[in-house]
Each structure stands twice: as C-alpha cells, then as structure tokens.
Write a protein that holds these residues in place. Structure first.
Motif, PDB file in Angstrom:
ATOM      1  N   CYS A  20      -4.423   5.501  -0.502  1.00  0.00           N
ATOM      2  CA  CYS A  20      -4.784   6.164  -1.780  1.00  0.00           C
ATOM      3  C   CYS A  20      -5.996   6.898  -1.816  1.00  0.00           C
ATOM      4  O   CYS A  20      -6.212   8.072  -2.276  1.00  0.00           O
ATOM      5  CB  CYS A  20      -4.560   5.275  -2.921  1.00  0.00           C
ATOM      6  SG  CYS A  20      -4.604   6.138  -4.691  1.00  0.00           S
ATOM      7  N   ASN A  79      -1.874   8.465  -5.932  1.00  0.00           N
ATOM      8  CA  ASN A  79      -1.112   7.308  -5.995  1.00  0.00           C
ATOM      9  C   ASN A  79       0.246   7.353  -5.978  1.00  0.00           C
ATOM     10  O   ASN A  79       0.985   6.754  -5.193  1.00  0.00           O
ATOM     11  CB  ASN A  79      -1.570   6.670  -7.393  1.00  0.00           C
ATOM     12  CG  ASN A  79      -1.004   5.244  -7.582  1.00  0.00           C
ATOM     13  OD1 ASN A  79      -1.283   4.303  -6.592  1.00  0.00           O
ATOM     14  ND2 ASN A  79      -0.442   5.038  -8.736  1.00  0.00           N
ATOM     15  N   CYS A  99       1.275   7.913  -2.413  1.00  0.00           N
ATOM     16  CA  CYS A  99       1.258   6.502  -1.397  1.00  0.00           C
ATOM     17  C   CYS A  99       2.271   5.609  -1.837  1.00  0.00           C
ATOM     18  O   CYS A  99       2.838   4.785  -0.832  1.00  0.00           O
ATOM     19  CB  CYS A  99      -0.257   6.240  -1.782  1.00  0.00           C
ATOM     20  SG  CYS A  99      -1.350   7.083  -0.888  1.00  0.00           S
TER      21      CYS A  99
END
Length: 231
Positions: free
Chosen positions: A111, A214, A217
């Motif tokens: 991230c 985020n 990922c």
C-alpha cells in the motif's frame, strides 16, 4: 487517550528526531548516520535493508552507516528509515496466528509503495504518501495485539477470527488516525487517514490516493489468495 498510549506500540526514542529530519530537505547524510546509530533497532533495520539483494546485488557486506547512506541516497534513506522503524511494530507476532503479522506487513508495504507511485503522478509528496500507506493499518495491529492478549487471559482458546475481523473493520481506521496524531506524523498523513476512516467521497488529494491504493492492494491480496478471480 491514556489507555491508548499504554496499548499502542511505542516508537523508538529517536523517532521524533528522525521524523523531523525526514521532513527536512536540508538534512545531510552525516545527520542521518548519527541518528541511525542512536537506536539499535533502527540501526539493525537500516543495515538489513542496505544489505538486501535489491540494494546490494553484489552481496558485499555493508556495515558502515555512512556507507549505507551513500548507497541508499538521501531519498532512499527516508523510505528505508521509516520502514526500519515501523517494521517490528506492524509485523506483530502471535503464536495463535503466526501468518497474520507478516501478511499485514506485506500489505502495508504494498500500500505504501502504491501510494508513493500514485502520488508522484498526482504531484503529491511521495514520502508523505508512502508514510500514510505504511501506517494506515496500525490501528488494526493494535486492536489485534490487545484483543488476542486479553482473550488469552480469560480463555485457554485463541481469539475467534470473526471477532477479530469485526473489531478491526469497525474500529481499525479510526484508531489508526488517532495513533498518527499521537505519533505526530505529518498533518497531511493524519488528514488522509481521517478521510479513509470517514468513508466520505470528499477526500483530500492524499486521502483519495490512500483510498485508491488501499483498495487496489486489497483486490490484489484477494486475487492472490484465489478469493476472487484474478484480474
């Protein structure tokens, strides 16, 4: 807040000085080397990173902090030092869930790097973006550690996964934001973590970058585990 300060993992004592230096473009290689040597945890992390295959493909052992700074460069030192400081904190250890800490650390690094790459394209400070990505799950780390420890005190069984997941999903983001404030991380990173917590579409530029990184990922993680079809 007093209970949170007791529960939250402590940063090495050199971190406040280190964070100020990392945000100061006038900090020299000698300054970094002197800071690194003050704390054995930070020093060990930096030397481990500079001796990794990525930075040291020739496998020639580097044991000098000044040499490490030369190899990494000042920009590389900013990222290396932040990772060295936060790695032992984020990669929490648990006998009941031995893979959790490593998985969380890998996700945090992914991230962070994704944040950094998106930030460069958007004209955002890459280091602040990297730092925000690296610490965005620190609240979940703290909740996981505290819950599993307290559960062990009252039960011979390991903490239920369903309870852990619920707790981290419900309170993890807000706790990450509070911890970032306690740690005096850059204000832009604190705002980004707050944006990630409130779920609003009106995010700061860095908050939107963190939100996107985020989710990308998390999708990658699910695809790698064959939970969803690989894209």
């Amino acid at each position: 807040k007093s209970y949170r300060e007791k529960a939250v993992p402590r940063l090495p004592v050199v971190v406040p000085q280190l964070l100020r230096s990392l945000r100061n473009p006038k900090t020299t290689a000698t300054d970094y080397a002197n800071i690194v040597q003050q704390d054995p945890v930070v020093a060990s992390g930096v030397l481990k990173m500079v001796n990794s295959v990525f930075y040291n493909p020739g496998n020639r052992v580097v044991d000098s902090f000044h040499r490490a700074v030369v190899i990494l460069g000042l920009e590389g030192m900013r990222f290396a030092l932040s990772s060295a400081v936060l790695h032992p904190i984020i990669e929490c250890r648990s006998a009941d869930y031995p893979k959790f800490g490593n998985s969380l650390w890998n996700h945090s690094v992914n991230c962070a790097v994704t944040c950094q790459l998106i930030a460069k394209r958007r004209g955002i400070d890459p280091f602040t973006a990297y730092l925000a990505g690296l610490v965005h799950d620190i609240g979940s780390v703290t909740l996981f550690t505290q819950f599993t420890q307290q559960y062990k005190l009252t039960s011979s069984m390991c903490a239920p996964v369903s309870c852990l997941v619920y707790l981290m999903e419900k309170e993890g983001a807000s706790l990450s934001r509070a911890i970032a404030q306690d740690w005096n991380l850059p204000e832009e990173a604190q705002i980004a973590l707050s944006d990630l917590d409130n779920g609003s579409d009106r995010r700061s530029q860095l908050g939107d970058t963190l939100f996107l990184a985020n989710h990308l990922c998390e999708i990658h993680l699910l695809a790698s585990a064959d939970v969803i079809s690989k894209l």
